[in-house]
Design an enzyme around this catalytic site. Structure first.
Site, PDB file in Angstrom:
ATOM      1  N   ASP A   8      -8.030   5.908   9.281  1.00 32.35           N
ATOM      2  CA  ASP A   8      -9.345   5.844   8.641  1.00 32.35           C
ATOM      3  C   ASP A   8      -9.539   4.392   8.202  1.00 32.35           C
ATOM      4  O   ASP A   8      -8.775   3.503   8.611  1.00 32.35           O
ATOM      5  CB  ASP A   8      -9.476   6.873   7.501  1.00 32.35           C
ATOM      6  N   HIS A   9     -10.558   4.131   7.384  1.00 32.36           N
ATOM      7  CA  HIS A   9     -10.813   2.747   6.956  1.00 32.36           C
ATOM      8  C   HIS A   9      -9.646   2.180   6.166  1.00 32.36           C
ATOM      9  O   HIS A   9      -9.360   0.987   6.235  1.00 32.36           O
ATOM     10  CB  HIS A   9     -12.099   2.685   6.128  1.00 32.36           C
ATOM     11  N   CYS A  65      -3.658   6.563   7.005  1.00 33.20           N
ATOM     12  CA  CYS A  65      -4.758   6.478   6.039  1.00 33.20           C
ATOM     13  C   CYS A  65      -4.205   5.764   4.811  1.00 33.20           C
ATOM     14  O   CYS A  65      -3.170   5.099   4.897  1.00 33.20           O
ATOM     15  CB  CYS A  65      -5.365   7.853   5.732  1.00 33.20           C
ATOM     16  N   GLY A  66      -4.868   5.869   3.688  1.00 34.16           N
ATOM     17  CA  GLY A  66      -4.402   5.138   2.516  1.00 34.16           C
ATOM     18  C   GLY A  66      -3.023   5.577   2.070  1.00 34.16           C
ATOM     19  O   GLY A  66      -2.130   4.766   1.832  1.00 34.16           O
ATOM     20  N   THR A  67      -2.855   6.892   1.959  1.00 35.07           N
ATOM     21  CA  THR A  67      -1.564   7.446   1.548  1.00 35.07           C
ATOM     22  C   THR A  67      -0.819   8.133   2.681  1.00 35.07           C
ATOM     23  O   THR A  67       0.374   8.412   2.550  1.00 35.07           O
ATOM     24  CB  THR A  67      -1.769   8.514   0.457  1.00 35.07           C
ATOM     25  N   GLY A  68      -1.513   8.476   3.735  1.00 35.18           N
ATOM     26  CA  GLY A  68      -0.944   9.289   4.818  1.00 35.18           C
ATOM     27  C   GLY A  68      -1.087  10.778   4.549  1.00 35.18           C
ATOM     28  O   GLY A  68      -0.822  11.604   5.425  1.00 35.18           O
ATOM     29  N   GLY A  70      -3.926  12.782   3.426  1.00 34.21           N
ATOM     30  CA  GLY A  70      -5.092  13.487   3.965  1.00 34.21           C
ATOM     31  C   GLY A  70      -5.062  13.581   5.475  1.00 34.21           C
ATOM     32  O   GLY A  70      -5.342  14.645   6.066  1.00 34.21           O
ATOM     33  N   HIS A  98      14.840  17.467  13.115  1.00 32.84           N
ATOM     34  CA  HIS A  98      14.792  18.837  12.598  1.00 32.84           C
ATOM     35  C   HIS A  98      13.435  19.511  12.777  1.00 32.84           C
ATOM     36  O   HIS A  98      13.364  20.736  12.844  1.00 32.84           O
ATOM     37  CB  HIS A  98      15.156  18.857  11.103  1.00 32.84           C
ATOM     38  N   ASN A  99      12.369  18.735  12.793  1.00 30.19           N
ATOM     39  CA  ASN A  99      11.024  19.333  12.809  1.00 30.19           C
ATOM     40  C   ASN A  99      10.287  19.143  14.124  1.00 30.19           C
ATOM     41  O   ASN A  99       9.169  19.638  14.276  1.00 30.19           O
ATOM     42  CB  ASN A  99      10.173  18.748  11.666  1.00 30.19           C
ATOM     43  N   ARG A 132      19.332  25.812  15.744  1.00 27.45           N
ATOM     44  CA  ARG A 132      18.765  26.577  14.619  1.00 27.45           C
ATOM     45  C   ARG A 132      17.391  26.044  14.205  1.00 27.45           C
ATOM     46  O   ARG A 132      16.565  26.774  13.664  1.00 27.45           O
ATOM     47  CB  ARG A 132      19.718  26.582  13.423  1.00 27.45           C
ATOM     48  N   HIS A 133      17.159  24.759  14.484  1.00 27.94           N
ATOM     49  CA  HIS A 133      15.869  24.174  14.100  1.00 27.94           C
ATOM     50  C   HIS A 133      14.731  24.672  15.000  1.00 27.94           C
ATOM     51  O   HIS A 133      13.582  24.731  14.569  1.00 27.94           O
ATOM     52  CB  HIS A 133      15.941  22.655  14.153  1.00 27.94           C
TER      53      HIS A 133
HETATM   54  C1  RB5 Z   1      -9.467   6.740   1.260  1.00 28.33           C
HETATM   55  O1  RB5 Z   1      -9.847   6.099   0.099  1.00 28.33           O
HETATM   56  C2  RB5 Z   1      -8.246   7.610   1.004  1.00 28.33           C
HETATM   57  O2  RB5 Z   1      -8.596   8.680   0.198  1.00 28.33           O
HETATM   58  C3  RB5 Z   1      -7.638   8.082   2.307  1.00 28.33           C
HETATM   59  O3  RB5 Z   1      -7.340   7.003   3.110  1.00 28.33           O
HETATM   60  C4  RB5 Z   1      -6.353   8.861   2.177  1.00 28.33           C
HETATM   61  O4  RB5 Z   1      -5.427   8.189   1.382  1.00 28.33           O
HETATM   62  C5  RB5 Z   1      -6.486  10.293   1.852  1.00 28.33           C
HETATM   63  O5  RB5 Z   1      -5.507  11.042   1.825  1.00 28.33           O
END
Ligand code: RB5
Length: 147
Positions: A8-9, A65-68, A70, A98-99, A132-133
């Protein structure tokens, strides 16, 4: 290995870095956007990448994304996708071992470029252990969870 990449952005600034790193290691990278850091909705790009991975047997994905968080949650809504939100080489390696993860997800605001390189390397060099996995991974596809 062939990778479909989308962000994303908030992950956009790392997209070219990841593409160049993959190319330097001999991997193929298909860029699914976005084309700028204009604000977008991460589910749209998660779904684009997830559908491409499912349609192209043996391929993998990278989502940023910002945190990975979402973008991995959204990708995991697509049947056949196992998107792993990773933070280091250990979690990236275990996501494969494993996954049987087929998408590596991470957050641009969380990890630096050195960690990203080590995660991609671990993800590429680690194979699914099966055994097993395999039974557990198969249960993910068939399971309807009750609350
Ligand atoms: C965008 O601001 C942020 O919410 C998105 O990139 C992400 O971190 C969501 O999980």
């Amino acid at each position: 290995m062939k990778f479909y990449i989308a962000t994303d952005h908030a992950g956009y600034a790392l997209k070219d870095f990841v593409k160049e790193y993959l190319a330097s290691k001999g991997h193929e990278a298909v860029d699914l956007g976005p084309d700028s850091d204009t604000r977008v909705d991460y589910p749209d790009f998660a779904q684009k990448c997830a559908h491409a991975v499912v349609a192209d047997t043996g391929s993998f994905g990278i989502l940023i994304c910002g945190t990975g968080i979402g973008i991995s949650i959204a990708a995991n809504k697509i049947t056949g996708i196992r998107a792993a939100l990773c933070h280091d080489a250990y979690t990236a390696a275990m996501s494969r071992a494993h996954n049987n993860a087929n998408i590596l997800a991470f957050g641009e605001r969380v990890v630096g470029k050195g960690v990203i390189e080590s995660m991609i390397e671990a993800f590429c060099e680690t194979t699914f252990e099966g055994g097993r996995h395999a039974g557990r991974v198969n249960k993910i596809e068939g399971c309807v969870y009750s609350q």
